[in-house]
Design a protein around this motif. Structure first.
Motif, PDB file in Angstrom:
ATOM      1  N   LEU A 146       7.424   0.108 -11.931  1.00  0.00           N
ATOM      2  CA  LEU A 146       8.457   0.274 -12.967  1.00  0.00           C
ATOM      3  C   LEU A 146       8.131   1.430 -13.898  1.00  0.00           C
ATOM      4  O   LEU A 146       9.007   1.898 -14.642  1.00  0.00           O
ATOM      5  N   ALA A 147       6.878   1.880 -13.838  1.00  0.00           N
ATOM      6  CA  ALA A 147       6.467   3.034 -14.642  1.00  0.00           C
ATOM      7  C   ALA A 147       6.361   4.300 -13.809  1.00  0.00           C
ATOM      8  O   ALA A 147       5.815   5.308 -14.262  1.00  0.00           O
ATOM      9  N   ASP A 148       6.883   4.266 -12.592  1.00  0.00           N
ATOM     10  CA  ASP A 148       6.827   5.436 -11.710  1.00  0.00           C
ATOM     11  C   ASP A 148       7.563   6.611 -12.348  1.00  0.00           C
ATOM     12  O   ASP A 148       8.546   6.439 -13.083  1.00  0.00           O
ATOM     13  N   MET A 149       7.113   7.805 -12.072  1.00  0.00           N
ATOM     14  CA  MET A 149       7.734   9.002 -12.639  1.00  0.00           C
ATOM     15  C   MET A 149       9.129   9.243 -12.066  1.00  0.00           C
ATOM     16  O   MET A 149       9.934   9.963 -12.651  1.00  0.00           O
ATOM     17  N   SER A 150       9.432   8.624 -10.928  1.00  0.00           N
ATOM     18  CA  SER A 150      10.738   8.796 -10.302  1.00  0.00           C
ATOM     19  C   SER A 150      11.707   7.719 -10.786  1.00  0.00           C
ATOM     20  O   SER A 150      11.409   6.519 -10.722  1.00  0.00           O
ATOM     21  N   GLN A 151      12.859   8.133 -11.225  1.00  0.00           N
ATOM     22  CA  GLN A 151      13.875   7.188 -11.669  1.00  0.00           C
ATOM     23  C   GLN A 151      14.334   6.296 -10.527  1.00  0.00           C
ATOM     24  O   GLN A 151      14.560   5.093 -10.709  1.00  0.00           O
ATOM     25  N   ASP A 152      14.461   6.881  -9.330  1.00  0.00           N
ATOM     26  CA  ASP A 152      14.904   6.090  -8.184  1.00  0.00           C
ATOM     27  C   ASP A 152      13.888   5.008  -7.834  1.00  0.00           C
ATOM     28  O   ASP A 152      14.258   3.863  -7.540  1.00  0.00           O
ATOM     29  N   VAL A 153      12.601   5.372  -7.846  1.00  0.00           N
ATOM     30  CA  VAL A 153      11.573   4.383  -7.537  1.00  0.00           C
ATOM     31  C   VAL A 153      11.623   3.250  -8.559  1.00  0.00           C
ATOM     32  O   VAL A 153      11.544   2.066  -8.200  1.00  0.00           O
ATOM     33  N   ARG A 154      11.771   3.591  -9.830  1.00  0.00           N
ATOM     34  CA  ARG A 154      11.841   2.554 -10.866  1.00  0.00           C
ATOM     35  C   ARG A 154      13.033   1.625 -10.611  1.00  0.00           C
ATOM     36  O   ARG A 154      12.941   0.405 -10.734  1.00  0.00           O
ATOM     37  N   ARG A 155      14.159   2.221 -10.251  1.00  0.00           N
ATOM     38  CA  ARG A 155      15.368   1.433 -10.012  1.00  0.00           C
ATOM     39  C   ARG A 155      15.203   0.508  -8.808  1.00  0.00           C
ATOM     40  O   ARG A 155      15.546  -0.673  -8.861  1.00  0.00           O
ATOM     41  N   PHE A 156      14.660   1.048  -7.700  1.00  0.00           N
ATOM     42  CA  PHE A 156      14.477   0.223  -6.509  1.00  0.00           C
ATOM     43  C   PHE A 156      13.411  -0.855  -6.730  1.00  0.00           C
ATOM     44  O   PHE A 156      13.516  -1.966  -6.195  1.00  0.00           O
ATOM     45  N   ALA A 157      12.379  -0.543  -7.527  1.00  0.00           N
ATOM     46  CA  ALA A 157      11.345  -1.537  -7.819  1.00  0.00           C
ATOM     47  C   ALA A 157      11.932  -2.691  -8.618  1.00  0.00           C
ATOM     48  O   ALA A 157      11.633  -3.872  -8.341  1.00  0.00           O
ATOM     49  N   ALA A 158      12.757  -2.365  -9.607  1.00  0.00           N
ATOM     50  CA  ALA A 158      13.374  -3.417 -10.422  1.00  0.00           C
ATOM     51  C   ALA A 158      14.269  -4.307  -9.564  1.00  0.00           C
ATOM     52  O   ALA A 158      14.279  -5.541  -9.706  1.00  0.00           O
ATOM     53  N   ARG A 159      15.014  -3.692  -8.649  1.00  0.00           N
ATOM     54  CA  ARG A 159      15.902  -4.465  -7.788  1.00  0.00           C
ATOM     55  C   ARG A 159      15.093  -5.364  -6.859  1.00  0.00           C
ATOM     56  O   ARG A 159      15.472  -6.518  -6.596  1.00  0.00           O
ATOM     57  N   ALA A 160      13.954  -4.841  -6.355  1.00  0.00           N
ATOM     58  CA  ALA A 160      13.107  -5.629  -5.464  1.00  0.00           C
ATOM     59  C   ALA A 160      12.531  -6.835  -6.197  1.00  0.00           C
ATOM     60  O   ALA A 160      12.494  -7.954  -5.657  1.00  0.00           O
ATOM     61  N   GLU A 191       0.831  -1.204   0.000  1.00  0.00           N
ATOM     62  CA  GLU A 191       0.000   0.000   0.000  1.00  0.00           C
ATOM     63  C   GLU A 191       0.865   1.253   0.000  1.00  0.00           C
ATOM     64  O   GLU A 191       0.504   2.277  -0.603  1.00  0.00           O
ATOM     65  N   LEU A 192       2.034   1.185   0.645  1.00  0.00           N
ATOM     66  CA  LEU A 192       2.926   2.336   0.712  1.00  0.00           C
ATOM     67  C   LEU A 192       3.483   2.701  -0.667  1.00  0.00           C
ATOM     68  O   LEU A 192       3.879   3.845  -0.900  1.00  0.00           O
ATOM     69  N   LEU A 193       3.473   1.757  -1.588  1.00  0.00           N
ATOM     70  CA  LEU A 193       3.935   2.048  -2.954  1.00  0.00           C
ATOM     71  C   LEU A 193       3.053   3.085  -3.643  1.00  0.00           C
ATOM     72  O   LEU A 193       3.467   3.699  -4.621  1.00  0.00           O
ATOM     73  N   LYS A 194       1.841   3.280  -3.114  1.00  0.00           N
ATOM     74  CA  LYS A 194       0.923   4.260  -3.697  1.00  0.00           C
ATOM     75  C   LYS A 194       1.076   5.634  -3.062  1.00  0.00           C
ATOM     76  O   LYS A 194       0.399   6.584  -3.458  1.00  0.00           O
ATOM     77  N   ASN A 195       1.955   5.738  -2.055  1.00  0.00           N
ATOM     78  CA  ASN A 195       2.098   7.002  -1.332  1.00  0.00           C
ATOM     79  C   ASN A 195       2.615   8.100  -2.248  1.00  0.00           C
ATOM     80  O   ASN A 195       3.452   7.861  -3.121  1.00  0.00           O
ATOM     81  N   GLY A 196       2.142   9.306  -2.049  1.00  0.00           N
ATOM     82  CA  GLY A 196       2.566  10.427  -2.880  1.00  0.00           C
ATOM     83  C   GLY A 196       3.994  10.880  -2.642  1.00  0.00           C
ATOM     84  O   GLY A 196       4.571  11.603  -3.467  1.00  0.00           O
ATOM     85  N   ASP A 197       4.563  10.462  -1.532  1.00  0.00           N
ATOM     86  CA  ASP A 197       5.940  10.858  -1.219  1.00  0.00           C
ATOM     87  C   ASP A 197       6.930   9.882  -1.863  1.00  0.00           C
ATOM     88  O   ASP A 197       6.858   8.667  -1.648  1.00  0.00           O
ATOM     89  N   GLU A 198       7.856  10.408  -2.642  1.00  0.00           N
ATOM     90  CA  GLU A 198       8.813   9.566  -3.346  1.00  0.00           C
ATOM     91  C   GLU A 198       9.674   8.766  -2.374  1.00  0.00           C
ATOM     92  O   GLU A 198       9.964   7.589  -2.606  1.00  0.00           O
ATOM     93  N   GLY A 199      10.090   9.381  -1.265  1.00  0.00           N
ATOM     94  CA  GLY A 199      10.917   8.678  -0.296  1.00  0.00           C
ATOM     95  C   GLY A 199      10.204   7.479   0.301  1.00  0.00           C
ATOM     96  O   GLY A 199      10.821   6.421   0.532  1.00  0.00           O
ATOM     97  N   SER A 200       8.909   7.616   0.524  1.00  0.00           N
ATOM     98  CA  SER A 200       8.145   6.492   1.068  1.00  0.00           C
ATOM     99  C   SER A 200       8.071   5.353   0.060  1.00  0.00           C
ATOM    100  O   SER A 200       8.188   4.172   0.419  1.00  0.00           O
TER     101      SER A 200
END
Length: 338
Positions: A318-332, A283-292
């Motif tokens: 993987l389609a998140d607007m944040s490059q970091d989120v995409r990278r961490f999602a792929a690693r997960a 559920e936290l993956l839907k949070n508006g805060d990129e750090g979360s």
């Protein structure tokens, strides 16, 4: 100590009956005002008080008196409300309701037996009756062998210490991290201590949050790590408390610090033993805060294959607007599927 005296029904039941104002033979309720908003109602049947209902500080309390056989000859003119001005007492809602009972034959050394009902943290905690044994001494005994709490709930059976949050939170400092496997937790003294602290903090509810937030600012990384883990446990709904899963609303803490991100990182450090937290992290993956969102991806990856249920949400990330989120999602995803 503040004392608020009654302003209504300052006569005994017998006196009111003689005046014809109350038919004591029929069930009635005698209401005494204890200030602008606080009241106590005595339910009377056959001249005996069978139940006491209170409205104090906006909360309702009901005390059945079947264990005593009812209270005879209550002197309604002596009902008082005792509240303390201490910060601790205000926080846990402590107060006492004393009143006299009995007739002239019961008077000892000029005083009638004195009943006192004590309350703390939304519960009746003590019922005593005190009788004078000399001019300067008295003897107190329990009205009932056990407190009449009505239907027993799990919440009533827990062995809480009644410690304030500001005392409990520093005790998290020396607890081990990460959490051990669930099968071993009950065998480890530190884990029994952890569960006790968590239960106590949960019981305090929102009043725990300021002390927990202060713990996240502590210079000791051990305390910060354990407080972050406590936030996840208390707010995630995945920890099995004694009375089942429970959730503390941590929204009051969010404007101060990004508690969810801290908590996600702490849970991720637990590894596979944190599988119960996967729905909350998803559920936290839907949070508006990129750090979360970053923290949720990292935590899910650390949980590993036990987090398979989060794969659809991680693939969407993987389609998140944040490059970091995409990278961490792929690693997960990679770590979960390995």
């Amino acid at each position: 100590m503040h004392v608020s005296f009654l302003t209504l029904f300052a006569m005994s039941a017998a006196a009111l009956a003689q005046l014809g104002q109350v038919d004591i033979e029929r069930p009635v309720a005698m209401t005494v005002r204890l200030g602008s908003e606080d009241t106590v109602s005595f339910r009377i049947s056959q001249r005996v008080v069978t139940d006491i209902d209170l409205h104090v500080r906006g909360a309702e309390y009901s005390v059945p008196l079947q264990c005593t056989g009812g209270l005879h000859d209550v002197n309604f003119g002596t009902v008082e409300l005792y509240t303390s001005g201490g910060e601790r007492e205000k926080a846990d809602g402590s107060f006492a309701l004393p009143f006299d009972m009995g007739n002239e034959q019961d008077r000892r050394f000029g005083k009638l037996p004195r009943v006192q009902l004590s309350f703390s943290r939304g519960r009746l905690t003590e019922m005593l009756v005190t009788t004078m044994t000399s001019e300067r001494s008295a003897f107190s005994s329990k009205l009932c062998s056990s407190l009449p709490v009505g239907p027993i709930t799990c919440r009533d059976t827990r062995q809480l210490q009644s410690l304030a949050p500001e005392v409990l939170v520093p005790q998290l400092r020396d607890l081990p991290t990460p959490l051990p496997a669930r099968a071993m937790a009950s065998l480890i003294d530190g884990e029994r201590r952890r569960r006790s602290i968590y239960e106590e903090l949960l019981d305090w509810g929102a009043k725990s949050i300021p002390s927990l937030v202060a713990g996240l600012k502590d210079p000791d990384v051990r305390l910060r790590r354990n407080v972050a883990l406590a936030f996840s446990v208390l707010s995630g709904g995945w920890w099995q408390f004694e009375c089942g899963p429970a959730t503390l609303d941590i929204r009051p803490a969010l404007p101060v610090l990004d508690v969810r991100a801290w908590a996600a990182q702490a849970v991720g450090g637990i590894g596979a033993n944190a599988a119960d937290a996967v729905p909350a992290l998803t559920e936290l993956l839907k949070n508006g805060d990129e750090g979360s969102r970053n923290s949720a991806c990292i935590a899910l990856g650390q949980i590993g294959p036990a987090a398979k249920a989060a794969l659809p949400a991680l693939r969407a990330a993987l389609a998140d607007m944040s490059q970091d989120v995409r990278r961490f999602a792929a690693r997960a995803i990679q770590r979960i599927e390995q």
